[in-house]
Design a protein around this motif. Structure first.
Motif, PDB file in Angstrom:
ATOM      1  N   ILE A  36     -14.280  -6.772  -1.309  1.00  0.00           N
ATOM      2  CA  ILE A  36     -13.778  -7.875  -0.484  1.00  0.00           C
ATOM      3  C   ILE A  36     -12.322  -8.164  -0.810  1.00  0.00           C
ATOM      4  O   ILE A  36     -11.494  -8.372   0.088  1.00  0.00           O
ATOM      5  N   TYR A  37     -11.981  -8.160  -2.105  1.00  0.00           N
ATOM      6  CA  TYR A  37     -10.592  -8.424  -2.496  1.00  0.00           C
ATOM      7  C   TYR A  37      -9.648  -7.352  -1.947  1.00  0.00           C
ATOM      8  O   TYR A  37      -8.576  -7.661  -1.419  1.00  0.00           O
ATOM      9  N   SER A  38     -10.054  -6.081  -2.058  1.00  0.00           N
ATOM     10  CA  SER A  38      -9.196  -5.007  -1.566  1.00  0.00           C
ATOM     11  C   SER A  38      -9.067  -5.047  -0.044  1.00  0.00           C
ATOM     12  O   SER A  38      -7.996  -4.777   0.498  1.00  0.00           O
ATOM     13  N   SER A  39     -10.134  -5.397   0.669  1.00  0.00           N
ATOM     14  CA  SER A  39     -10.062  -5.496   2.129  1.00  0.00           C
ATOM     15  C   SER A  39      -9.124  -6.618   2.561  1.00  0.00           C
ATOM     16  O   SER A  39      -8.452  -6.513   3.582  1.00  0.00           O
ATOM     17  N   ALA A  40      -9.089  -7.689   1.777  1.00  0.00           N
ATOM     18  CA  ALA A  40      -8.237  -8.824   2.131  1.00  0.00           C
ATOM     19  C   ALA A  40      -6.770  -8.568   1.834  1.00  0.00           C
ATOM     20  O   ALA A  40      -5.891  -9.118   2.514  1.00  0.00           O
ATOM     21  N   THR A  41      -6.474  -7.745   0.839  1.00  0.00           N
ATOM     22  CA  THR A  41      -5.084  -7.565   0.402  1.00  0.00           C
ATOM     23  C   THR A  41      -4.559  -6.153   0.620  1.00  0.00           C
ATOM     24  O   THR A  41      -3.429  -5.870   0.226  1.00  0.00           O
ATOM     25  N   ALA A  42      -5.345  -5.277   1.238  1.00  0.00           N
ATOM     26  CA  ALA A  42      -4.915  -3.877   1.355  1.00  0.00           C
ATOM     27  C   ALA A  42      -3.731  -3.728   2.285  1.00  0.00           C
ATOM     28  O   ALA A  42      -2.777  -3.011   1.986  1.00  0.00           O
TER      29      ALA A  42
END
Length: 371
Positions: A36-42
């Motif tokens: 979720i973190y990577s999807s939000a900040t990718a």
């Protein structure tokens, strides 16, 4: 009461089996945290410390005004270079952007001519080039417009558009990316866990033990549905509370309880899909291939990545039979716009109906496979 006891005990058995499977446990933890973190900040919403070289052939107030507009943290201070350094710098990767301001740029602009500024972009720096080119165009246009207004003595344009951004005032992409990732993980994990639970029974030979016990197929299926659905529901609530709201500092507009109700109805449908895939596939690799074939259209065509209104009407009508279409509408309405029950009840009703149909189909398939 005996049936309820059987369903409860079988569900507890599924939870114990899941706890003894480290691969699936790691997948659940990763899916509802780092994924979720990577999807939000990718995908960056703005360039960050992008390098820019400038060939300034017009040492005028306007050209220096444009150069002063490139500020940290979006751009590093522009470096004055020559034409030869521009080509070599782009070849060697020293500059992501190079700007060439032509001679007599300000003079031509004031004379009513239309001079052009050349912008070169190193497209191999995808994360910077994707957003940086638009930012540079906006900076140049803004500075030129402001300069011309002051030169001609105009304080403001005769018509001004007042734009108000609702629900996401700063147009922060991480808000949409994080919530949409939670929705995708709920769908993916619920199908994987229930399908894998049935395949695991067959591979370990415990399915034969169940068949000789006074247990019906509907009890077997309900046990897998409630146990795996509970795991995904608890993981998603943890992700929304601690990953989305605390770690990423993304506000939630509506009621988490109402969202969890919609998620539970959605899980009723997707776990039934997982049981169906588990009866069709004979091994874990086959189950993985079936899930990939199902997840791709569910995630792409349900309105999570692009609006459904931009799709052909035939696709929109077909995807109304998918639970993800109604769940995404419900989730976005609650989490983004703060909608209440009076607004999302049609989606709740649709999820209930679709879940019931999928449950009956999966139960019929399970009975045939057990026989």
């Amino acid at each position: 009461m005996r049936a309820l006891t059987n369903i409860l005990q079988l569900g507890i058995k599924e939870l114990r089996s899941l706890a003894r499977d480290p691969a699936l446990v790691i997948l659940i933890v990763y899916a509802f945290s780092l994924s979720i973190y990577s999807s939000a900040t990718a995908i960056p919403e703005a360039p960050y410390r992008a390098t820019i070289g400038v060939v300034n052939e017009d040492p005028s107030p306007l050209s220096y005004r444009i150069l002063d507009a490139f500020q940290l943290p979006y751009f590093l201070p522009p470096q004055a270079i020559t034409h030869a350094q521009m080509d070599s710098g782009m070849d060697e990767g020293r500059y992501t952007f190079t700007l060439n301001i032509p001679p007599e740029f300000q003079q031509d602009l004031l004379a009513g001519r239309h001079p052009a500024i050349q912008l070169n972009v190193d497209a191999t720096q995808v994360s910077q080039a994707f957003t940086g080119a638009g930012h540079i165009q906006q900076i140049v246009s803004s500075e030129v417009t402001t300069f011309l207004q002051r030169y001609h003595g105009q304080d403001a344009l005769p018509v001004e558009a007042v734009v108000r951004m609702n629900y996401n005032p700063n147009l922060d992409r991480s808000w949409f990316g994080a919530v949409n990732s939670v929705i995708d993980q709920i769908t993916m994990l619920s199908i994987i866990l229930t399908g894998a639970a049935l395949i695991r029974e067959r591979e370990h030979g415990t399915i034969e033990h169940l068949l000789v016990m006074p247990i019906t197929p509907v009890e077997i299926m309900l046990a897998k549905v409630w146990s795996m659905g509970l795991v995904v529901l608890l993981a998603s609530s943890f992700a929304l509370r601690f990953v989305v709201q605390t770690w990423l500092a993304i506000p939630i507009g509506g009621s988490l309880g109402l969202f969890m109700l919609g998620a539970a109805l959605h899980l009723f449908a997707t776990t039934s899909m997982g049981i169906f895939f588990g009866t069709v596939a004979r091994t874990m690799p086959q189950l993985g291939l079936l899930i990939i074939l199902a997840l791709m259209p569910l995630q792409i065509l349900s309105g999570g990545q692009s609006p459904r209104e931009s799709m052909p009407e035939v696709i929109q009508d077909i995807m109304l039979a998918a639970p993800t279409t109604h769940f995404i509408e419900l989730a976005q309405a609650i989490l983004f716009r703060g909608a209440g029950f009076a607004i999302v009840w049609p989606q709740l009703l649709a999820l209930t109906a679709i879940g019931g149909v999928f449950f009956v189909i999966a139960l019929s398939r399970l009975r045939k496979s057990l026989n």
